[in-house]
Scaffold this motif. Structure first.
Motif, PDB file in Angstrom:
ATOM      1  N   ASP A 264       0.831  -1.197   0.000  1.00  0.00           N
ATOM      2  CA  ASP A 264       0.000   0.000   0.000  1.00  0.00           C
ATOM      3  C   ASP A 264       0.869   1.253   0.000  1.00  0.00           C
ATOM      4  OD1 ASP A 264      -2.373  -1.482   0.131  1.00  0.00           O
ATOM      5  OD2 ASP A 264      -2.196  -1.656   2.313  1.00  0.00           O
ATOM      6  N   CYS A 272       3.583   6.255   7.741  1.00  0.00           N
ATOM      7  CA  CYS A 272       3.888   4.826   7.897  1.00  0.00           C
ATOM      8  C   CYS A 272       3.359   4.340   9.237  1.00  0.00           C
ATOM      9  CB  CYS A 272       5.395   4.600   7.827  1.00  0.00           C
ATOM     10  SG  CYS A 272       6.127   4.854   6.183  1.00  0.00           S
ATOM     11  N   GLU A 278       3.700  -1.492   3.308  1.00  0.00           N
ATOM     12  CA  GLU A 278       3.540  -0.068   2.993  1.00  0.00           C
ATOM     13  C   GLU A 278       4.816   0.497   2.380  1.00  0.00           C
ATOM     14  OE1 GLU A 278       0.516   1.227   6.638  1.00  0.00           O
ATOM     15  OE2 GLU A 278       2.681   1.505   6.868  1.00  0.00           O
TER      16      GLU A 278
END
Length: 315
Positions: A264, A272, A278
Protein backbone atom coordinates in the motif's frame (compact mmCIF):
# COMPACT_ATOMS: atom_id res chain seq x y z
CA UNK A 1 26.86 3.59 -1.63
CA UNK A 2 29.49 6.11 -0.54
CA UNK A 3 30.75 5.17 2.92
CA UNK A 4 32.10 8.11 4.97
CA UNK A 5 33.99 6.99 8.08
CA UNK A 6 35.03 9.20 10.98
CA UNK A 7 37.22 7.84 13.77
CA UNK A 8 37.87 9.42 17.14
CA UNK A 9 41.54 8.70 17.83
CA UNK A 10 41.75 10.29 21.26
CA UNK A 11 43.87 8.79 24.01
CA UNK A 12 41.14 6.49 25.26
CA UNK A 13 40.77 4.94 21.80
CA UNK A 14 44.54 4.63 21.29
CA UNK A 15 44.72 2.66 24.55
CA UNK A 16 42.12 0.14 23.43
CA UNK A 17 42.18 -2.81 21.01
CA UNK A 18 40.22 -1.07 18.26
CA UNK A 19 42.98 0.65 16.26
CA UNK A 20 45.12 -2.43 15.66
CA UNK A 21 42.43 -4.26 13.66
CA UNK A 22 40.83 -1.30 11.88
CA UNK A 23 42.54 -2.00 8.54
CA UNK A 24 41.44 -5.64 8.23
CA UNK A 25 38.00 -4.78 9.57
CA UNK A 26 37.47 -2.06 6.95
CA UNK A 27 38.49 -4.45 4.18
CA UNK A 28 36.07 -7.01 5.60
CA UNK A 29 33.31 -4.39 5.47
CA UNK A 30 34.06 -3.41 1.87
CA UNK A 31 34.23 -7.03 0.73
CA UNK A 32 30.96 -7.95 2.43
CA UNK A 33 29.18 -5.08 0.68
CA UNK A 34 30.84 -5.94 -2.64
CA UNK A 35 29.57 -9.50 -2.39
CA UNK A 36 26.03 -8.19 -2.01
CA UNK A 37 26.26 -6.59 -5.45
CA UNK A 38 26.43 -2.99 -4.21
CA UNK A 39 29.08 -0.61 -5.54
CA UNK A 40 30.97 1.02 -2.66
CA UNK A 41 33.38 3.94 -2.46
CA UNK A 42 35.00 4.68 0.92
CA UNK A 43 36.11 8.04 2.27
CA UNK A 44 37.95 7.73 5.57
CA UNK A 45 37.57 11.23 6.98
CA UNK A 46 39.32 12.43 10.14
CA UNK A 47 41.77 9.58 10.37
CA UNK A 48 44.28 11.29 12.65
CA UNK A 49 47.96 10.71 11.96
CA UNK A 50 49.53 13.23 14.31
CA UNK A 51 51.60 10.32 15.72
CA UNK A 52 52.80 8.50 12.57
CA UNK A 53 53.98 5.39 14.40
CA UNK A 54 50.45 4.88 15.78
CA UNK A 55 48.59 5.70 12.58
CA UNK A 56 46.83 2.57 11.33
CA UNK A 57 46.94 2.21 7.57
CA UNK A 58 44.34 0.69 5.29
CA UNK A 59 46.02 -2.02 3.29
CA UNK A 60 45.05 -3.74 0.02
CA UNK A 61 42.68 -4.34 -1.56
CA UNK A 62 40.83 -1.27 -0.25
CA UNK A 63 43.87 0.87 0.50
CA UNK A 64 47.19 1.11 -1.31
CA UNK A 65 50.07 1.29 1.14
CA UNK A 66 51.38 -1.21 3.64
CA UNK A 67 52.78 1.60 5.79
CA UNK A 68 51.72 5.22 5.89
CA UNK A 69 53.92 7.48 7.97
CA UNK A 70 52.63 11.02 7.59
CA UNK A 71 50.10 11.97 4.93
CA UNK A 72 47.51 10.00 3.02
CA UNK A 73 49.75 7.40 1.42
CA UNK A 74 47.18 4.62 1.63
CA UNK A 75 44.59 6.49 -0.44
CA UNK A 76 43.57 4.45 -3.46
CA UNK A 77 41.19 6.57 -5.57
CA UNK A 78 38.51 6.31 -6.72
CA UNK A 79 37.78 3.38 -4.41
CA UNK A 80 39.32 4.69 -1.20
CA UNK A 81 40.33 8.13 0.01
CA UNK A 82 41.75 9.03 3.40
CA UNK A 83 41.67 12.53 4.88
CA UNK A 84 44.18 12.77 7.72
CA UNK A 85 43.29 15.21 10.46
CA UNK A 86 44.05 15.47 14.18
CA UNK A 87 40.63 14.27 15.32
CA UNK A 88 39.39 13.27 18.74
CA UNK A 89 35.90 13.72 20.17
CA UNK A 90 35.20 16.53 17.65
CA UNK A 91 34.50 14.03 14.86
CA UNK A 92 31.07 15.48 13.93
CA UNK A 93 32.57 18.92 13.40
CA UNK A 94 35.29 17.45 11.19
CA UNK A 95 32.80 15.50 9.09
CA UNK A 96 30.87 18.69 8.39
CA UNK A 97 33.91 20.93 7.86
CA UNK A 98 35.77 18.59 5.52
CA UNK A 99 32.69 18.01 3.35
CA UNK A 100 33.02 21.23 1.35
CA UNK A 101 35.97 23.03 3.00
CA UNK A 102 39.46 21.80 3.84
CA UNK A 103 39.99 18.61 1.85
CA UNK A 104 36.41 18.85 0.45
CA UNK A 105 35.65 15.14 0.32
CA UNK A 106 32.38 15.92 -1.48
CA UNK A 107 34.37 15.61 -4.73
CA UNK A 108 34.88 11.92 -3.90
CA UNK A 109 31.14 11.27 -3.53
CA UNK A 110 28.88 10.30 -6.42
CA UNK A 111 25.57 11.94 -7.25
CA UNK A 112 23.78 8.60 -7.63
CA UNK A 113 25.11 6.98 -4.44
CA UNK A 114 23.59 6.81 -0.96
CA UNK A 115 25.83 8.61 1.60
CA UNK A 116 26.42 6.38 4.61
CA UNK A 117 28.24 7.70 7.71
CA UNK A 118 30.04 5.39 10.12
CA UNK A 119 31.53 6.90 13.29
CA UNK A 120 33.75 5.21 15.89
CA UNK A 121 33.96 7.02 19.24
CA UNK A 122 33.77 6.27 22.94
CA UNK A 123 32.70 9.80 23.94
CA UNK A 124 30.12 12.53 23.27
CA UNK A 125 30.68 15.20 20.59
CA UNK A 126 33.11 17.88 21.76
CA UNK A 127 33.43 21.43 20.40
CA UNK A 128 35.70 22.33 17.50
CA UNK A 129 35.22 25.63 15.73
CA UNK A 130 36.83 26.40 12.39
CA UNK A 131 35.98 30.10 12.44
CA UNK A 132 32.79 32.13 12.64
CA UNK A 133 31.24 30.48 9.58
CA UNK A 134 31.97 26.95 10.83
CA UNK A 135 30.38 26.46 14.27
CA UNK A 136 31.14 23.44 16.41
CA UNK A 137 28.74 20.53 15.87
CA UNK A 138 27.64 19.15 19.23
CA UNK A 139 24.16 17.74 18.64
CA UNK A 140 22.27 15.52 16.21
CA UNK A 141 20.12 18.52 15.24
CA UNK A 142 23.16 20.69 14.46
CA UNK A 143 24.81 17.95 12.39
CA UNK A 144 21.69 17.40 10.30
CA UNK A 145 21.03 21.11 9.84
CA UNK A 146 24.59 21.59 8.57
CA UNK A 147 24.28 18.73 6.07
CA UNK A 148 20.88 19.85 4.80
CA UNK A 149 22.16 23.40 4.36
CA UNK A 150 25.30 22.36 2.50
CA UNK A 151 23.79 19.88 0.08
CA UNK A 152 20.04 19.23 0.24
CA UNK A 153 20.14 17.27 -3.03
CA UNK A 154 22.48 14.72 -1.48
CA UNK A 155 21.43 14.68 2.18
CA UNK A 156 17.75 15.68 1.91
CA UNK A 157 15.86 17.38 4.72
CA UNK A 158 14.37 16.63 8.13
CA UNK A 159 11.25 15.26 6.40
CA UNK A 160 13.18 13.39 3.69
CA UNK A 161 16.53 12.12 4.99
CA UNK A 162 18.71 10.68 2.22
CA UNK A 163 21.66 9.49 4.31
CA UNK A 164 22.30 6.75 6.86
CA UNK A 165 24.28 7.28 10.07
CA UNK A 166 25.86 4.31 11.89
CA UNK A 167 27.29 4.58 15.40
CA UNK A 168 29.97 2.43 17.03
CA UNK A 169 29.85 3.98 20.49
CA UNK A 170 30.21 3.30 24.21
CA UNK A 171 27.22 1.01 24.69
CA UNK A 172 27.41 -2.32 26.53
CA UNK A 173 29.66 -4.96 24.93
CA UNK A 174 28.14 -6.93 22.05
CA UNK A 175 24.94 -4.88 22.15
CA UNK A 176 23.09 -4.02 18.95
CA UNK A 177 20.66 -1.10 18.92
CA UNK A 178 20.03 1.84 21.26
CA UNK A 179 21.22 1.34 24.81
CA UNK A 180 21.38 3.14 28.16
CA UNK A 181 24.04 0.73 29.44
CA UNK A 182 27.67 1.84 29.06
CA UNK A 183 30.66 -0.46 28.66
CA UNK A 184 33.40 0.01 31.24
CA UNK A 185 36.12 1.16 28.82
CA UNK A 186 34.06 3.95 27.23
CA UNK A 187 33.76 7.52 28.44
CA UNK A 188 30.05 7.97 27.59
CA UNK A 189 27.13 6.34 25.76
CA UNK A 190 27.35 8.65 22.73
CA UNK A 191 23.71 9.70 22.92
CA UNK A 192 23.84 12.22 20.05
CA UNK A 193 25.33 9.62 17.74
CA UNK A 194 22.67 7.11 18.75
CA UNK A 195 20.01 9.71 17.97
CA UNK A 196 21.37 10.21 14.45
CA UNK A 197 21.29 6.45 13.88
CA UNK A 198 17.73 6.19 15.13
CA UNK A 199 16.59 8.98 12.81
CA UNK A 200 18.18 7.46 9.72
CA UNK A 201 17.70 3.73 10.30
CA UNK A 202 21.39 3.13 10.92
CA UNK A 203 23.19 0.66 13.17
CA UNK A 204 24.15 1.25 16.81
CA UNK A 205 26.72 -1.11 18.31
CA UNK A 206 29.46 -1.14 20.96
CA UNK A 207 33.01 0.06 20.39
CA UNK A 208 34.05 -2.09 23.36
CA UNK A 209 33.38 -5.30 21.47
CA UNK A 210 36.75 -7.01 21.03
CA UNK A 211 36.28 -7.94 17.36
CA UNK A 212 35.86 -4.86 15.15
CA UNK A 213 35.66 -7.11 12.10
CA UNK A 214 32.49 -8.75 13.46
CA UNK A 215 31.06 -5.29 14.20
CA UNK A 216 31.65 -4.16 10.65
CA UNK A 217 30.34 -7.42 9.21
CA UNK A 218 27.06 -6.85 11.07
CA UNK A 219 26.96 -3.25 9.87
CA UNK A 220 27.57 -4.38 6.28
CA UNK A 221 24.61 -6.76 6.46
CA UNK A 222 22.45 -4.02 7.93
CA UNK A 223 23.48 -1.51 5.28
CA UNK A 224 22.78 -3.91 2.45
CA UNK A 225 19.31 -4.60 3.84
CA UNK A 226 18.64 -0.90 4.39
CA UNK A 227 19.68 0.05 0.87
CA UNK A 228 17.61 -2.77 -0.59
CA UNK A 229 14.52 -1.09 0.85
CA UNK A 230 14.85 1.81 -1.62
CA UNK A 231 14.07 1.47 -5.32
CA UNK A 232 15.38 4.12 -7.72
CA UNK A 233 12.66 5.32 -10.11
CA UNK A 234 14.44 8.45 -11.39
CA UNK A 235 15.19 7.10 -14.86
CA UNK A 236 12.16 4.99 -15.74
CA UNK A 237 10.69 7.22 -18.45
CA UNK A 238 11.14 5.86 -21.97
CA UNK A 239 11.56 8.33 -24.85
CA UNK A 240 8.14 9.52 -25.96
CA UNK A 241 6.40 7.84 -23.01
CA UNK A 242 5.20 9.67 -19.91
CA UNK A 243 4.96 7.64 -16.73
CA UNK A 244 2.02 8.32 -14.46
CA UNK A 245 3.64 8.16 -11.03
CA UNK A 246 0.25 8.33 -9.34
CA UNK A 247 -0.33 4.78 -10.58
CA UNK A 248 2.88 3.18 -9.31
CA UNK A 249 2.46 -0.30 -7.81
CA UNK A 250 4.96 -2.22 -5.70
CA UNK A 251 4.53 -5.98 -5.49
CA UNK A 252 6.38 -8.25 -3.05
CA UNK A 253 6.86 -11.90 -4.00
CA UNK A 254 7.97 -13.90 -0.90
CA UNK A 255 10.83 -16.32 -1.40
CA UNK A 256 8.94 -19.14 0.34
CA UNK A 257 6.48 -19.46 -2.52
CA UNK A 258 3.52 -17.90 -0.70
CA UNK A 259 1.13 -15.53 -2.44
CA UNK A 260 2.27 -12.17 -3.85
CA UNK A 261 1.46 -9.12 -1.74
CA UNK A 262 0.54 -5.70 -3.10
CA UNK A 263 2.13 -2.99 -0.97
CA UNK A 264 0.00 0.00 0.00
CA UNK A 265 1.27 3.45 -0.87
CA UNK A 266 1.13 6.03 1.96
CA UNK A 267 1.43 9.77 1.50
CA UNK A 268 4.59 10.46 3.53
CA UNK A 269 7.07 8.81 5.93
CA UNK A 270 5.05 10.20 8.82
CA UNK A 271 2.06 8.15 7.60
CA UNK A 272 3.89 4.83 7.90
CA UNK A 273 2.32 2.53 10.47
CA UNK A 274 3.40 -0.75 12.04
CA UNK A 275 1.87 -2.55 9.07
CA UNK A 276 4.15 -4.75 6.97
CA UNK A 277 2.95 -3.82 3.46
CA UNK A 278 3.54 -0.07 2.99
CA UNK A 279 5.78 2.21 0.94
CA UNK A 280 6.32 5.90 0.25
CA UNK A 281 6.88 7.41 -3.19
CA UNK A 282 8.70 10.59 -4.19
CA UNK A 283 10.04 11.85 -7.53
CA UNK A 284 13.11 9.61 -7.47
CA UNK A 285 12.50 6.69 -5.10
CA UNK A 286 10.02 4.13 -3.86
CA UNK A 287 10.95 3.59 -0.19
CA UNK A 288 9.59 0.82 1.98
CA UNK A 289 8.22 1.95 5.34
CA UNK A 290 10.40 0.86 8.30
CA UNK A 291 8.16 -1.97 9.48
CA UNK A 292 7.84 -3.28 5.93
CA UNK A 293 11.59 -3.05 5.35
CA UNK A 294 12.32 -4.93 8.57
CA UNK A 295 9.83 -7.65 7.72
CA UNK A 296 11.14 -8.53 4.25
CA UNK A 297 14.81 -7.55 3.98
CA UNK A 298 15.94 -10.87 5.38
CA UNK A 299 14.14 -12.70 2.57
CA UNK A 300 17.13 -13.33 0.28
CA UNK A 301 14.95 -15.20 -2.24
CA UNK A 302 12.15 -12.66 -2.27
CA UNK A 303 11.51 -10.16 -5.05
CA UNK A 304 10.13 -6.65 -5.37
CA UNK A 305 8.42 -5.73 -8.64
CA UNK A 306 7.83 -2.10 -9.56
CA UNK A 307 5.00 -1.45 -12.05
CA UNK A 308 4.05 1.86 -13.64
CA UNK A 309 0.92 3.12 -15.29
CA UNK A 310 1.17 5.28 -18.39
CA UNK A 311 -0.50 8.67 -18.69
CA UNK A 312 -3.59 8.42 -20.91
CA UNK A 313 -3.30 9.75 -24.46
CA UNK A 314 -5.10 13.02 -25.10
CA UNK A 315 -6.21 12.02 -28.60
Amino acid sequence: MDLIIGIDLSGSIFAGPEVASISSAMNTLAQAIDQSGHDIHVTLVAFACSIPSLCPCIGPPLGKAATCGEGDLDSNPPRFRRVSRDVSEDVLSWLVYEYDTGAAYRTHLRDDATPVFLVFTDDDPRPRSFGGAQPAILTADAFEEALFLRDPARFGSASDRRFIFNSVVGTKEDSIGPSFQKCAEAETLGGEYQELSLRTGGFITSICTQTPASILDSIANGLVGRLSCEVDIAAVDDPGEEVDRSRVRLLYTPGDGSADRDLDRVASPEDCTDGVDEFVLDDTRAVLCPATCNSIRGDTNGRLTLAFGCAPALF
